[in-house]
Design a protein around this motif. Structure first.
Motif, PDB file in Angstrom:
ATOM      1  N   TYR A 246     -39.800  35.141 -19.317  1.00 38.07           N
ATOM      2  CA  TYR A 246     -40.744  34.045 -19.535  1.00 38.07           C
ATOM      3  C   TYR A 246     -40.219  33.130 -20.637  1.00 38.07           C
ATOM      4  CZ  TYR A 246     -44.679  35.526 -16.627  1.00 38.07           C
ATOM      5  OH  TYR A 246     -45.501  35.839 -15.577  1.00 38.07           O
ATOM      6  N   CYS A 247     -40.228  31.833 -20.358  1.00 38.23           N
ATOM      7  CA  CYS A 247     -39.957  30.828 -21.381  1.00 38.23           C
ATOM      8  C   CYS A 247     -41.294  30.263 -21.851  1.00 38.23           C
ATOM      9  CB  CYS A 247     -39.076  29.703 -20.832  1.00 38.23           C
ATOM     10  SG  CYS A 247     -37.402  30.208 -20.423  1.00 38.23           S
ATOM     11  N   ILE A 248     -41.557  30.361 -23.149  1.00 42.01           N
ATOM     12  CA  ILE A 248     -42.773  29.779 -23.735  1.00 42.01           C
ATOM     13  C   ILE A 248     -42.341  28.596 -24.594  1.00 42.01           C
ATOM     14  CG2 ILE A 248     -44.763  30.164 -25.218  1.00 42.01           C
ATOM     15  CD1 ILE A 248     -44.726  33.070 -24.433  1.00 42.01           C
ATOM     16  N   SER A 272     -34.802  25.673 -21.160  1.00 43.28           N
ATOM     17  CA  SER A 272     -35.673  26.531 -20.351  1.00 43.28           C
ATOM     18  C   SER A 272     -35.318  26.441 -18.877  1.00 43.28           C
ATOM     19  CB  SER A 272     -37.143  26.142 -20.551  1.00 43.28           C
ATOM     20  OG  SER A 272     -37.531  26.313 -21.885  1.00 43.28           O
ATOM     21  N   LEU A 273     -35.024  25.232 -18.424  1.00 44.53           N
ATOM     22  CA  LEU A 273     -34.669  25.056 -17.016  1.00 44.53           C
ATOM     23  C   LEU A 273     -33.366  25.781 -16.699  1.00 44.53           C
ATOM     24  CD1 LEU A 273     -35.631  23.586 -14.456  1.00 44.53           C
ATOM     25  CD2 LEU A 273     -34.168  21.672 -15.115  1.00 44.53           C
ATOM     26  N   VAL A 274     -32.373  25.651 -17.574  1.00 44.54           N
ATOM     27  CA  VAL A 274     -31.095  26.337 -17.350  1.00 44.54           C
ATOM     28  C   VAL A 274     -31.277  27.853 -17.403  1.00 44.54           C
ATOM     29  CG1 VAL A 274     -28.783  26.724 -18.294  1.00 44.54           C
ATOM     30  CG2 VAL A 274     -29.724  24.405 -18.209  1.00 44.54           C
ATOM     31  N   LEU A 275     -32.020  28.340 -18.399  1.00 46.45           N
ATOM     32  CA  LEU A 275     -32.231  29.783 -18.528  1.00 46.45           C
ATOM     33  C   LEU A 275     -32.974  30.340 -17.322  1.00 46.45           C
ATOM     34  CD1 LEU A 275     -32.058  32.368 -20.199  1.00 46.45           C
ATOM     35  CD2 LEU A 275     -34.162  31.690 -21.358  1.00 46.45           C
ATOM     36  N   SER A 276     -33.982  29.628 -16.843  1.00 51.52           N
ATOM     37  CA  SER A 276     -34.725  30.082 -15.657  1.00 51.52           C
ATOM     38  C   SER A 276     -33.805  30.150 -14.451  1.00 51.52           C
ATOM     39  CB  SER A 276     -35.902  29.141 -15.378  1.00 51.52           C
ATOM     40  OG  SER A 276     -36.804  29.122 -16.453  1.00 51.52           O
ATOM     41  N   ASN A 277     -32.922  29.158 -14.306  1.00 51.13           N
ATOM     42  CA  ASN A 277     -32.012  29.147 -13.172  1.00 51.13           C
ATOM     43  C   ASN A 277     -31.028  30.305 -13.241  1.00 51.13           C
ATOM     44  OD1 ASN A 277     -30.912  28.030 -10.778  1.00 51.13           O
ATOM     45  ND2 ASN A 277     -29.288  27.066 -11.968  1.00 51.13           N
ATOM     46  N   VAL A 278     -30.467  30.566 -14.428  1.00 50.61           N
ATOM     47  CA  VAL A 278     -29.535  31.685 -14.585  1.00 50.61           C
ATOM     48  C   VAL A 278     -30.253  33.012 -14.329  1.00 50.61           C
ATOM     49  CG1 VAL A 278     -28.080  32.919 -16.235  1.00 50.61           C
ATOM     50  CG2 VAL A 278     -28.022  30.425 -16.164  1.00 50.61           C
ATOM     51  N   LYS A 285     -36.983  37.642 -12.386  1.00 53.32           N
ATOM     52  CA  LYS A 285     -38.127  36.776 -12.116  1.00 53.32           C
ATOM     53  C   LYS A 285     -38.355  35.857 -13.317  1.00 53.32           C
ATOM     54  CE  LYS A 285     -40.509  40.086  -9.099  1.00 53.32           C
ATOM     55  NZ  LYS A 285     -41.773  40.843  -8.867  1.00 53.32           N
ATOM     56  N   ALA A 286     -38.386  34.561 -13.054  1.00 50.22           N
ATOM     57  CA  ALA A 286     -38.539  33.574 -14.123  1.00 50.22           C
ATOM     58  C   ALA A 286     -39.951  33.013 -14.126  1.00 50.22           C
ATOM     59  CB  ALA A 286     -37.528  32.441 -13.953  1.00 50.22           C
ATOM     60  N   ALA A 301     -44.277  34.569 -13.269  1.00 50.64           N
ATOM     61  CA  ALA A 301     -42.890  34.941 -12.964  1.00 50.64           C
ATOM     62  C   ALA A 301     -42.734  35.308 -11.500  1.00 50.64           C
ATOM     63  CB  ALA A 301     -42.449  36.089 -13.853  1.00 50.64           C
ATOM     64  N   ASP A 302     -41.684  34.775 -10.902  1.00 46.47           N
ATOM     65  CA  ASP A 302     -41.367  35.067  -9.497  1.00 46.47           C
ATOM     66  C   ASP A 302     -39.892  34.765  -9.297  1.00 46.47           C
ATOM     67  OD1 ASP A 302     -41.577  35.743  -6.850  1.00 46.47           O
ATOM     68  OD2 ASP A 302     -43.363  34.524  -6.477  1.00 46.47           O
ATOM     69  N   LYS A 303     -39.345  35.189  -8.179  1.00 47.47           N
ATOM     70  CA  LYS A 303     -37.937  34.917  -7.909  1.00 47.47           C
ATOM     71  C   LYS A 303     -37.731  34.349  -6.513  1.00 47.47           C
ATOM     72  CE  LYS A 303     -36.691  39.627  -6.397  1.00 47.47           C
ATOM     73  NZ  LYS A 303     -35.722  40.718  -6.586  1.00 47.47           N
TER      74      LYS A 303
END
Length: 448
Positions: A246-248, A272-278, A285-286, A301-303
Motif C-alpha cells: 500500500y502506498c499512503i 507511487s505509480l512506479v512502485l505500484s507498477n513494479v 497486490k498494489a 490492494a489487487d493485482k
C-alpha cells in the motif's frame, strides 16, 4: 463583401522587407530635392515596389487553402517528463513558400515564444517536432495553430488560422513508469541505480524439483526424489507472491513545497505509480490511500490487469490541502481496509522534530500490525546552504541554522528506527529509485 474584406485585412501582415523598401523610396524622394539629376528614379522605384506588392498579394491570395497544418499530440501528457508533440504542415501552393508557425500552447507553460520557421517546396510536407514538460497535473487547453506564409518576394505575409482547440489531460509520470517497467521485465534495474540485494535464506514458496547444479544450496536437496531418480535433485523456491503493498500519500500543506517546478506531492505521486507498477510486475497486490485533514481516495490492494489504471485515475485528480494530516483517521482506515500484514509506504514530509513526534504515536500503532516504511524529503536548498563557506557573521548564522535543520532530519531517521519503523530520507529527484530499491530489498529479505 464586408466579411471578405475583414478577413483579408485581419490576416494580412506587412513584413520588415516591405518597410525597408518603403524607407528606401522615401530616402530617394528626399534626395531628389537636393539632386535633381535623380529625375524620375524615385517614381520608378515607388511604382515598381507597388507593382511587386500587388503581385505578392495576388499570388498569396489567389489560393484560398494554400497550406494545411495540424497538431499531432498524444492522448495524454506525462507530468514532469518531456512530451513530444508535432505539427504537420503541407504546402499546396505551386511555388516555394517561407513558413512561420505559432502553436498556441496552454497557459500553464507561460511561454509565448513557440515559433517555428521552415521552407516548403511546392507540394512538400513536413513534420515539426517539439517538446513540452508540464509540471502540474490537470487539464491543459491548446488553442489555434497560426501559420504565416510568405512568397519569395517576402513583402507581405498571409496568416492561416487552423482551429484545433483541444484539451489534453496531464497524468502522473507514466513515461517514467514505463521506463522502470521495461527495466524490471528485462531484469536490468541495476542499470538505473536499482541495486541488487543479497538474498538471506530462501523463500518457503515452493516452485519445482530440479536437478542439482554446482552452487545450489545443499540444504534444499530432496532426498526422496534423489532416491527415485538416482541423481541429486533439489527443491526450487520462488519469491512469495500476492503480498499487499500500500502506498499512503500525505496531501497536507507539508507536501506543497516546490522543487524544480514540481511539488513534493507530485514527486510522491510519480514514485507511487512506479512502485505500484513494479509491485504488480512482481505479482504482488498494489493499493493506494490518500490522506489530508480527512481520508481521500482508497484503492483496495489487487493485482488484476486494471489495477494500475485505477490507481492512475485516482492520482490524476489529487491536490494538496491546506490543513494538517489527520493521523487518527489514517490509523482507523488502515485497521479497517488492510485485512492482512502489508508493506505500508507512507509518503510525507517533516521539517522539524516536533512535527514527527506529533504523528509518532499513530505511526507506532500502524507499525504494530504492518511493515511501515516512512518516506520523507531532504531540504536540498538548506543542504546546499550548509555546505557553502561562510564569509561574514550573517553567513555563519545562516550556515548554522541550515546545519541544524539538516541534523534534525537525521535525528528523525534515528527516532523512527528506535521504534522499529523503517524510513527513507531522500532528495526529491532520487525518490523513485530509493523507494523501489527499498521495496526490492524488503522482498529479498522476506520481511513482509
Amino acid at each position: 463583401m464586408k466579411k471578405l474584406f475583414r478577413l483579408f485585412y485581419t490576416n494580412l501582415f506587412l513584413t520588415n522587407r516591405l518597410f525597408g523598401a518603403v524607407a528606401a523610396c522615401v530616402v530617394l524622394f528626399l534626395l531628389s530635392f537636393f539632386f535633381p539629376w535623380l529625375g524620375i528614379v524615385p517614381d520608378i522605384a515607388f511604382y515598381a515596389l507597388l507593382a511587386l506588392l500587388i503581385a505578392d498579394l495576388f499570388i498569396l491570395y489567389r489560393v484560398t487553402d494554400g497550406v494545411f497544418a495540424k497538431r499531432l499530440a498524444p492522448e495524454r501528457l506525462s507530468n514532469s517528463d518531456e512530451n513530444e508533440l508535432s505539427i504537420y504542415i503541407e504546402n499546396r501552393y505551386g511555388f516555394s513558400v517561407n513558413i512561420g508557425i505559432i502553436d498556441e500552447i496552454p497557459e500553464q507553460f507561460q511561454k509565448r515564444d513557440v515559433w517555428f520557421t521552415t521552407t516548403l517546396a511546392p507540394g512538400e510536407r513536413k513534420q515539426i517536432n517539439y517538446m513540452l514538460r508540464p509540471t502540474r497535473r490537470g487539464e491543459y487547453e491548446f488553442g489555434f495553430i497560426r501559420v504565416f506564409v510568405r512568397s519569395a518576394l517576402g513583402l507581405v505575409s498571409k496568416r492561416y488560422n487552423f482551429e484545433q482547440a483541444e484539451t489534453l489531460p496531464v497524468y502522473p509520470s507514466f513515461l517514467q513508469m514505463r521506463k522502470y517497467e521495461l527495466m524490471a521485465i528485462s531484469n536490468r534495474l541495476t542499470e538505473i541505480g536499482i541495486k541488487k540485494i543479497r538474498r538471506i535464506g530462501h523463500s518457503m514458496e515452493f516452485e519445482q524439483v530440479k536437478s542439482y547444479v554446482p552452487g545450489d544450496d545443499y540444504r534444499t536437496i530432496n532426498w526422496k526424489a534423489t532416491a527415485r531418480r538416482g541423481d541429486l535433485m533439489v527443491n526450487s523456491y520462488t519469491d512469495e507472491k500476492s503480498q499487499h503493498v500500500y502506498c499512503i500519500i500525505d496531501k497536507s500543506r507539508a507536501m506543497r513545497m516546490p522543487f524544480e517546478g514540481l511539488s513534493l506531492l507530485d514527486y510522491a505521486i510519480n514514485a507511487s505509480l512506479v512502485l505500484s507498477n513494479v509491485a504488480l510486475l512482481k505479482e504482488d497486490k498494489a493499493g493506494l490511500i490518500t490522506v489530508g485533514e480527512k481520508i481521500g481516495s482508497i484503492v483496495p490492494a489487487d493485482k488484476n490487469y486494471a489495477q494500475l489504471n485505477k490507481i492512475m485515475e485516482v492520482l490524476y485528480k489529487e491536490k494538496t490541502r491546506y490543513l494538517e494530516t489527520n493521523m487518527e483517521a489514517l490509523y482507523v482506515t488502515t485497521r479497517r481496509v488492510l485485512k492482512q500484514r502489508s508493506l505500508v509506504v507512507f509518503f510525507t514530509n517533516y521539517e522539524s522534530l516536533p512535527a514527527l513526534q506529533r504523528q509518532l504515536p499513530f505511526l507506532r500503532r500502524i507499525a504494530k500490525f504492518h511493515l511501515l516504511l516512512v518516506v520523507f524529503f531532504e531540504n536540498t536548498e538548506l543542504k546546499n546552504l550548509s555546505e557553502q563557506p561562510a564569509k561574514d557573521v550573517e553567513g555563519i548564522y545562516i550556515k548554522t541554522i541550515a546545519e541544524k535543520f539538516a541534523y534534525d532530519k537525521k535525528l528523525m531517521v534515528k527516532e523512527l528506527a528506535s521504534y522499529g519503523i523503517q524510513s527513507i530520507l531522500t532528495a526529491p529527484q532520487n525518490l523513485t529509485i530509493n523507494t523501489v530499491n527499498r521495496y526490492l530489498e524488503i522482498k529479498a529479505k522476506q520481511k513482509i
